[in-house]
Design an enzyme around this catalytic site. Structure first.
Site, PDB file in Angstrom:
ATOM      1  N   ASP A 282       0.825  -1.199   0.000  1.00 20.79           N
ATOM      2  CA  ASP A 282       0.000   0.000   0.000  1.00 20.79           C
ATOM      3  C   ASP A 282       0.860   1.249   0.000  1.00 20.79           C
ATOM      4  O   ASP A 282       0.494   2.270  -0.573  1.00 20.79           O
ATOM      5  CB  ASP A 282      -0.943  -0.003   1.208  1.00 20.79           C
ATOM      6  CG  ASP A 282      -0.189  -0.077   2.529  1.00 20.79           C
ATOM      7  OD1 ASP A 282       0.906  -0.660   2.561  1.00 20.79           O
ATOM      8  OD2 ASP A 282      -0.709   0.428   3.536  1.00 20.79           O
ATOM      9  N   ARG A 286       5.152   3.409   5.656  1.00 17.76           N
ATOM     10  CA  ARG A 286       4.459   3.175   6.920  1.00 17.76           C
ATOM     11  C   ARG A 286       4.116   1.706   7.155  1.00 17.76           C
ATOM     12  O   ARG A 286       4.296   1.179   8.241  1.00 17.76           O
ATOM     13  CB  ARG A 286       3.167   4.008   6.964  1.00 17.76           C
ATOM     14  CG  ARG A 286       2.452   3.926   8.299  1.00 17.76           C
ATOM     15  CD  ARG A 286       1.129   4.683   8.251  1.00 17.76           C
ATOM     16  NE  ARG A 286       0.160   4.054   7.398  1.00 17.76           N
ATOM     17  CZ  ARG A 286      -0.616   4.723   6.522  1.00 17.76           C
ATOM     18  NH1 ARG A 286      -0.485   6.025   6.405  1.00 17.76           N
ATOM     19  NH2 ARG A 286      -1.481   4.085   5.780  1.00 17.76           N
ATOM     20  N   GLU A 287       3.585   1.024   6.131  1.00 15.61           N
ATOM     21  CA  GLU A 287       3.080  -0.335   6.330  1.00 15.61           C
ATOM     22  C   GLU A 287       3.765  -1.370   5.439  1.00 15.61           C
ATOM     23  O   GLU A 287       4.072  -2.455   5.887  1.00 15.61           O
ATOM     24  CB  GLU A 287       1.566  -0.366   6.079  1.00 15.61           C
ATOM     25  CG  GLU A 287       0.776   0.503   7.042  1.00 15.61           C
ATOM     26  CD  GLU A 287      -0.687   0.599   6.645  1.00 15.61           C
ATOM     27  OE1 GLU A 287      -1.266  -0.417   6.230  1.00 15.61           O
ATOM     28  OE2 GLU A 287      -1.250   1.700   6.747  1.00 15.61           O
ATOM     29  N   ASP A 294      -6.200  -2.569  -2.119  1.00 17.55           N
ATOM     30  CA  ASP A 294      -5.431  -1.635  -2.932  1.00 17.55           C
ATOM     31  C   ASP A 294      -5.170  -2.194  -4.325  1.00 17.55           C
ATOM     32  O   ASP A 294      -5.319  -1.486  -5.331  1.00 17.55           O
ATOM     33  CB  ASP A 294      -4.098  -1.326  -2.237  1.00 17.55           C
ATOM     34  CG  ASP A 294      -4.279  -0.577  -0.932  1.00 17.55           C
ATOM     35  OD1 ASP A 294      -4.927  -1.130  -0.024  1.00 17.55           O
ATOM     36  OD2 ASP A 294      -3.789   0.552  -0.804  1.00 17.55           O
ATOM     37  N   TRP A 358     -12.005  -6.015  -0.857  1.00 21.93           N
ATOM     38  CA  TRP A 358     -10.669  -6.502  -0.507  1.00 21.93           C
ATOM     39  C   TRP A 358     -10.581  -7.986  -0.893  1.00 21.93           C
ATOM     40  O   TRP A 358      -9.780  -8.358  -1.745  1.00 21.93           O
ATOM     41  CB  TRP A 358     -10.403  -6.279   0.985  1.00 21.93           C
ATOM     42  CG  TRP A 358      -9.851  -4.934   1.314  1.00 21.93           C
ATOM     43  CD1 TRP A 358      -8.570  -4.641   1.686  1.00 21.93           C
ATOM     44  CD2 TRP A 358     -10.542  -3.671   1.313  1.00 21.93           C
ATOM     45  NE1 TRP A 358      -8.428  -3.284   1.905  1.00 21.93           N
ATOM     46  CE2 TRP A 358      -9.619  -2.671   1.691  1.00 21.93           C
ATOM     47  CE3 TRP A 358     -11.860  -3.292   1.032  1.00 21.93           C
ATOM     48  CZ2 TRP A 358      -9.970  -1.316   1.777  1.00 21.93           C
ATOM     49  CZ3 TRP A 358     -12.209  -1.943   1.124  1.00 21.93           C
ATOM     50  CH2 TRP A 358     -11.276  -0.988   1.484  1.00 21.93           C
ATOM     51  N   GLU A 594      -2.237   9.070  -0.477  1.00 17.26           N
ATOM     52  CA  GLU A 594      -3.239   8.252   0.197  1.00 17.26           C
ATOM     53  C   GLU A 594      -4.500   9.060   0.495  1.00 17.26           C
ATOM     54  O   GLU A 594      -5.612   8.545   0.420  1.00 17.26           O
ATOM     55  CB  GLU A 594      -2.662   7.712   1.506  1.00 17.26           C
ATOM     56  CG  GLU A 594      -3.645   6.909   2.351  1.00 17.26           C
ATOM     57  CD  GLU A 594      -3.081   6.511   3.692  1.00 17.26           C
ATOM     58  OE1 GLU A 594      -3.641   5.590   4.315  1.00 17.26           O
ATOM     59  OE2 GLU A 594      -2.078   7.117   4.130  1.00 17.26           O
ATOM     60  N   HIS A 612       0.798   6.261  -2.309  1.00 19.37           N
ATOM     61  CA  HIS A 612      -0.202   5.192  -2.411  1.00 19.37           C
ATOM     62  C   HIS A 612      -0.674   5.152  -3.869  1.00 19.37           C
ATOM     63  O   HIS A 612      -1.017   6.190  -4.419  1.00 19.37           O
ATOM     64  CB  HIS A 612      -1.416   5.517  -1.533  1.00 19.37           C
ATOM     65  CG  HIS A 612      -1.448   4.812  -0.223  1.00 19.37           C
ATOM     66  ND1 HIS A 612      -0.483   4.990   0.739  1.00 19.37           N
ATOM     67  CD2 HIS A 612      -2.352   3.950   0.306  1.00 19.37           C
ATOM     68  CE1 HIS A 612      -0.794   4.257   1.809  1.00 19.37           C
ATOM     69  NE2 HIS A 612      -1.911   3.614   1.566  1.00 19.37           N
TER      70      HIS A 612
END
Length: 713
Positions: A282, A286-287, A294, A358, A594, A612
């Site tokens: 993503d 951060r992640e 996504d 998702w 994002e 993003h």
């Protein structure tokens, strides 16, 4: 936990006559490093391991095979003091071990190793590896108003910095990585979360000739790097950004008469490059997590911009393994981080295990890949997983009512309708709906799930049933396809009974639900005009700006275009106020954000990611609606070209590299006339379909080769 991929290298050029030594350096990486949103280390294990098989073939045809054994020796005394994907890397050049992987090196002080069995299957790595794909020079070394020394590379990237420095031994140079400067022009660490330091440290050995260093086992998301401890004054020539990515070939090109659209396209390519790195992430800071939603949103654009066939094939295999370990549920993140997020309240963000839009990546992505590449193996390999996912939706529809109705008195007819609809399980809904999001209110993050989750579930349930039916048809399973189509029709009928008022109005009066209901065929024909009218009204009420969330934004412009409101779609595309695509372009974005307003009009910087790819999904619209390139058979075996000659553009040049070769379109408009130049790949045909109000001279069906067509009003 399911499999360990290995990679193969030709090392012939590295071998010398006589004795050779094979040396390996290990870093924590995805296996033992801090990963995903939680930022917790050692999620897969805390013992680093390596294996190899060196196969040597001599000129006389004889062969030798070398594998690890108890004679291998190791040390932790090298220069890499720690390495982590999130925290960064510390390298102490004073502790380098010259010649450590040569026969002459004395390793008697090193320790022996433990030879351990590994129960996880070891499989070949599929697809392009992660490589250094580009190098960017530093464009400026800034002194900020706060007195900081900050290097600007001019572009947000995923990668790391190579430095050249000279100074006394023991000098520690620290590099902190960030994507933006704050409103005052100072360094900004905008990434929130645990262990998201993005900081590298290099301790100089004191070489009078100078030293060059690049981290080995980390990467960061950044444009700006704050430098502290630098001996003397750094110059741009001392710093280079090394861009890392899965080395995916570029398969498209775009250029138009509007520099803003061209920048939006470039931003999206950069975000794709930065997030298609080993897995589809993503964000690269951060992640770095494989959020399934996504990729579901971005898949058509990804498959246009880059050759993602093998990359996605590998990731889908991972998804199937994660799904098989459960009950058919497709996780919201693949690979699933072994350590979950800290506990959350019921109905909160981190207790959602299966989500509309998702989990549906398992039906959407194979379909996109089949249509883009013309290879039905994408369907065959994933059909069982697709079936299992719609079975999850079917089962949960029968078991769960929406929370608001669980104590309500319903008629048998109402219960029967709800029993067909996947509307009773918490999901993310139309995530990040702008009018429901407030960066100043952390609780607002769940507003869109609560308002839209119930209605979004059935809309993706119906879509997935359609796509499984399409896959069955393509694979020769006609009877099974008919069964899925019958079920999809029943879901749509139940949806109309429960959620539509007979005039095309929905109970959730937001743009997103209308967009999804229209796009996925959930509005009966006689109610379509009412639904379209309400959508248009909602757009106008929002100041002719989008108010679509994560799942609906890819379809907004298409829905308006298809239902006679192309002018409004163009207005939204060219809107300069947030939320809009060009708002970020006007604020100097070099990747897609994002959050629509990640930088406020007053320059305030938020804590969301500036890299993003999801909202870059609009680039697919640029190719299809503005350039006019549409595949009409899998793999572009046949295609259609309908240029947008009624909008603000007077020129577009675009191409898509298909399995048959390059399909290229260039059009130039001058008043009521336009010239259309086409290159059609060998073995394919393209239909020229003039937009409404325009006519074409010459044949409309074109075979392979180069063609010029004149269009006029």
């Amino acid at each position: 936990h399911h499999r360990l991929p290995f990679q193969t290298y030709d090392v012939t050029a590295l071998l010398t006559g006589g004795e050779n030594v094979l040396g390996v350096q290990l870093g924590d990486g995805w296996f033992a490093g801090r990963i995903a949103m939680a930022g917790i280390s050692a999620q897969y294990g805390d013992r680093l391991r390596a294996t190899w098989r060196l196969e040597v073939t001599y000129a006389d045809g004889t062969t030798e095979t070398h594998e690890p054994g108890p004679d291998v020796r190791s040390t932790t005394d090298g220069p890499v003091r720690y390495s982590d994907l999130f925290i960064g890397e510390r390298h102490d050049a004073r502790r380098r071990l010259p010649g450590w992987s040569t026969p002459a090196f004395d390793d008697t002080a090193w320790a022996g190793v433990a030879v351990v069995e590994v129960g996880t299957p070891v499989v070949p790595f599929l697809g392009e590896p992660v490589r250094r794909v580009l190098e960017l020079p530093c464009v400026a070394v800034l002194t900020t108003p706060a007195g900081e020394t900050v290097a600007d590379f001019g572009q947000v990237v995923a990668g790391r910095v190579r430095l050249r420095v000279r100074g006394p031994a023991g000098t520690a140079v620290t590099l902190e990585h960030g994507e933006v400067l704050d409103a005052d022009g100072c360094y900004c660490h905008n990434i929130a979360g645990w262990n998201k330091d993005q900081t590298d440290t290099y301790v100089l050995a004191g070489d009078p000739e100078g030293e060059t260093w690049e981290p080995l086992f980390t990467f960061h998301g950044f444009r700006y790097v704050r430098l502290t401890g630098w001996p003397g004054t750094p110059t741009p020539a001392d710093l280079t950004a090394v861009v890392l990515a899965s080395d995916l070939p570029t398969t498209s090109g775009w250029e138009s008469s509007d520099p803003s659209l061209d920048q939006l396209h470039r931003n999206t390519v950069w975000s794709a490059r930065g997030n298609l790195l080993s897995i589809p992430t993503d964000c690269p800071q951060r992640e770095r997590a494989g959020w399934t939603g996504d990729l579901q949103v971005f898949a058509p654009t990804a498959a246009t911009l880059l050759d993602v066939a093998a990359f996605c094939q590998r990731w889908l295999a991972n998804l199937r393994l994660e799904q098989a370990a459960d009950d058919g549920t497709v996780p919201v993140i693949v690979p699933v981080p072994p350590v979950p997020m800290p506990g959350d309240e019921p109905g909160g963000l981190f207790v959602i295990s299966a989500a509309a839009g998702w989990g549906d990546v398992i039906t959407v992505l194979p379909t996109v890949l089949w249509r883009r590449y013309g290879d039905r193996r994408f369907l065959a390999d994933n059909l069982d997983a697709m079936r299992a996912w719609v079975e999850v939706q079917r089962r949960e529809a029968a078991e769960h009512l929406p929370a608001r109705l669980r104590d309500a008195e319903l008629t048998d007819q109402q219960r029967a309708a709800h029993a067909l609809l996947w509307n009773g399980v918490a999901n993310f809904g139309d995530w990040l709906t702008p009018s429901l999001s407030d960066s100043a209110d952390p609780d607002s993050i769940m507003a869109a799930p609560r308002r839209t989750g119930e209605i979004v579930g059935p809309l993706f349930q119906g879509l997935s049933l359609d796509l499984v039916a399409d896959a069955c048809d393509e694979l020769g399973l006609a009877a099974e396809a008919a069964g899925y189509r019958e079920e999809a029709a029943a879901v749509r009928q139940a949806f109309a009974e429960v959620y539509l008022d007979g005039r095309g109005r929905l109970p959730v009066d937001l743009q997103g639900p209308y967009v999804l209901a229209l796009r996925h065929g959930f509005v009966p024909d006689d109610q379509v005009p009412g639904a379209v009218a309400r959508l248009v009204r909602l757009v106008h009420e929002h100041g002719d700006r989008l108010d679509t969330g994560f799942l609906s934004v890819p379809h907004l412009l298409d829905v308006l275009w298809e239902h006679g409101h192309a002018d409004l779609a163009r207005t939204l595309l060219w809107q300069r106020e947030a939320p809009s695509w060009l708002y970020q372009v006007d604020r100097g974005a070099t990747t897609t954000w994002e959050s629509w307003d990640a930088i406020k009009p007053d320059g305030t910087v938020g804590t969301s990611s500036f890299n993003h790819y999801a909202f870059g999904c609009v680039v697919d619209v640029l190719y299809r609606r503005l350039a006019g390139i549409v595949e009409t058979a899998p793999g572009f075996r046949t295609s259609r070209v309908t240029p947008d000659l009624d909008g603000p553009l007077h020129h577009v040049a675009a191409h898509v590299d298909t399995p048959y070769g390059r399909l290229a379109v260039r059009w130039d408009r001058d008043g009521d006339r336009a010239r259309l130049d086409l290159t059609v790949p060998v073995g394919t045909t393209t239909e020229v379909a003039p937009p409404p109000g325009w006519s074409a001279d010459g044949p409309r069906e074109l075979g392979s080769g180069s063609h010029t067509v004149t269009l006029h009003r």
